[in-house]
Design an enzyme around this catalytic site. Sequence first.
Site, short mmCIF file in Angstrom:
data_model
loop_
_atom_site.label_atom_id
_atom_site.label_comp_id
_atom_site.label_asym_id
_atom_site.label_seq_id
_atom_site.Cartn_x
_atom_site.Cartn_y
_atom_site.Cartn_z
N TYR A 14 0.81 -1.22 0.00
CA TYR A 14 0.00 0.00 0.00
C TYR A 14 0.84 1.27 0.00
O TYR A 14 0.30 2.37 0.04
CB TYR A 14 -0.92 0.00 1.23
CG TYR A 14 -0.15 -0.17 2.52
CD1 TYR A 14 0.45 0.91 3.15
CD2 TYR A 14 0.00 -1.43 3.09
CE1 TYR A 14 1.18 0.75 4.31
CE2 TYR A 14 0.72 -1.60 4.25
CZ TYR A 14 1.30 -0.51 4.86
OH TYR A 14 2.03 -0.68 6.00
N GLY A 15 2.16 1.14 -0.03
CA GLY A 15 3.04 2.30 0.07
C GLY A 15 4.12 2.26 -0.99
O GLY A 15 3.84 2.07 -2.17
N SER A 16 5.36 2.39 -0.55
CA SER A 16 6.49 2.48 -1.49
C SER A 16 6.60 1.24 -2.38
O SER A 16 7.08 1.33 -3.51
CB SER A 16 7.79 2.69 -0.72
OG SER A 16 8.02 1.62 0.18
N ILE A 17 6.14 0.10 -1.91
CA ILE A 17 6.28 -1.13 -2.70
C ILE A 17 5.25 -1.19 -3.83
O ILE A 17 5.32 -2.04 -4.71
CB ILE A 17 6.24 -2.37 -1.78
CG1 ILE A 17 7.36 -2.26 -0.72
CG2 ILE A 17 6.44 -3.67 -2.56
CD1 ILE A 17 7.29 -3.28 0.39
N LEU A 18 4.32 -0.23 -3.88
CA LEU A 18 3.45 -0.10 -5.05
C LEU A 18 4.27 0.23 -6.30
O LEU A 18 3.86 -0.09 -7.41
CB LEU A 18 2.40 1.01 -4.84
CG LEU A 18 1.31 0.74 -3.82
CD1 LEU A 18 0.53 2.02 -3.55
CD2 LEU A 18 0.38 -0.37 -4.31
N GLU A 19 5.41 0.88 -6.11
CA GLU A 19 6.29 1.24 -7.22
C GLU A 19 6.91 -0.04 -7.79
O GLU A 19 7.60 -0.77 -7.07
CB GLU A 19 7.37 2.20 -6.73
CG GLU A 19 8.45 2.52 -7.73
CD GLU A 19 7.92 3.20 -8.99
OE1 GLU A 19 8.50 2.95 -10.05
OE2 GLU A 19 6.95 3.97 -8.91
N GLU A 82 10.70 -4.29 5.84
CA GLU A 82 9.73 -3.64 6.72
C GLU A 82 10.27 -3.43 8.13
O GLU A 82 9.86 -2.50 8.82
CB GLU A 82 8.42 -4.43 6.75
CG GLU A 82 7.73 -4.51 5.41
CD GLU A 82 7.27 -3.16 4.85
OE1 GLU A 82 7.47 -2.10 5.48
OE2 GLU A 82 6.72 -3.17 3.74
#
Length: 165
Positions: A14-19, A82
Site C-alpha cells: 500500500y506504500g512504497s512497494i506499489l512502485e 519492513e
Amino acid sequence: MTSSDPQSHNVFVYGSILEPAVAAVILDRTADTVPAVLHGYHRYKLKGLPYPCIVSSDSGKVNGKVITGVSDAELNNFDVIEGNDYERVTVEVVRMDNSEKVKVETYVWVNKDDPRMYGEWDFEEWRVVHAEKFVETFRKMLEWNKNPNGKSMEEAVGSLLSSGD
C-alpha cells in the site's frame, strides 16, 4: 504440487512497494499484481518519514495491490525491508478486478497510537521525490542481509530515508 514444493504467499502492499521498481528489488523479478482494497484500516503519513503506515480503523479502507506468488524467501525479503516498526499480519482484501475476497499478508504499524501519524499519504507525490532512493536503499538492505560483514544495517545502508516533513 507436492508437499515439498515451496508455499506461495500473497502480499498486500500500500506504500512504497506499489512502485514496480521497488517491488522488483525485493522480489528480484517483476511482481505479478492485482489491485485490491483492504477494509478496516487507514493509511497515514508519518511525520519525518517518507513512507506510510496502516493501522486498524473501523471505517477505514486502503487501496493497494496484492503481489501474488510470493515465495518464502521473497517473504523474508519483505520482512527485512519492513523491519521492526511493522508487524506482518494476515488480513482479507477484496480484489478490485473480480470482487473476490483473498487472504493476504500485509505489514501493520506496530505503534497504533504513534503521534507521528497524520493526513493522507500520496503515492504520486512520493514517487516523484523518493522512488529512486528507495530502490537504492532497499537493494543495499537486502545485500547487507545476505552478507553483513560484521556491520550493522545502519552502517551498511546509511541513514534510512528521512523526508524532512
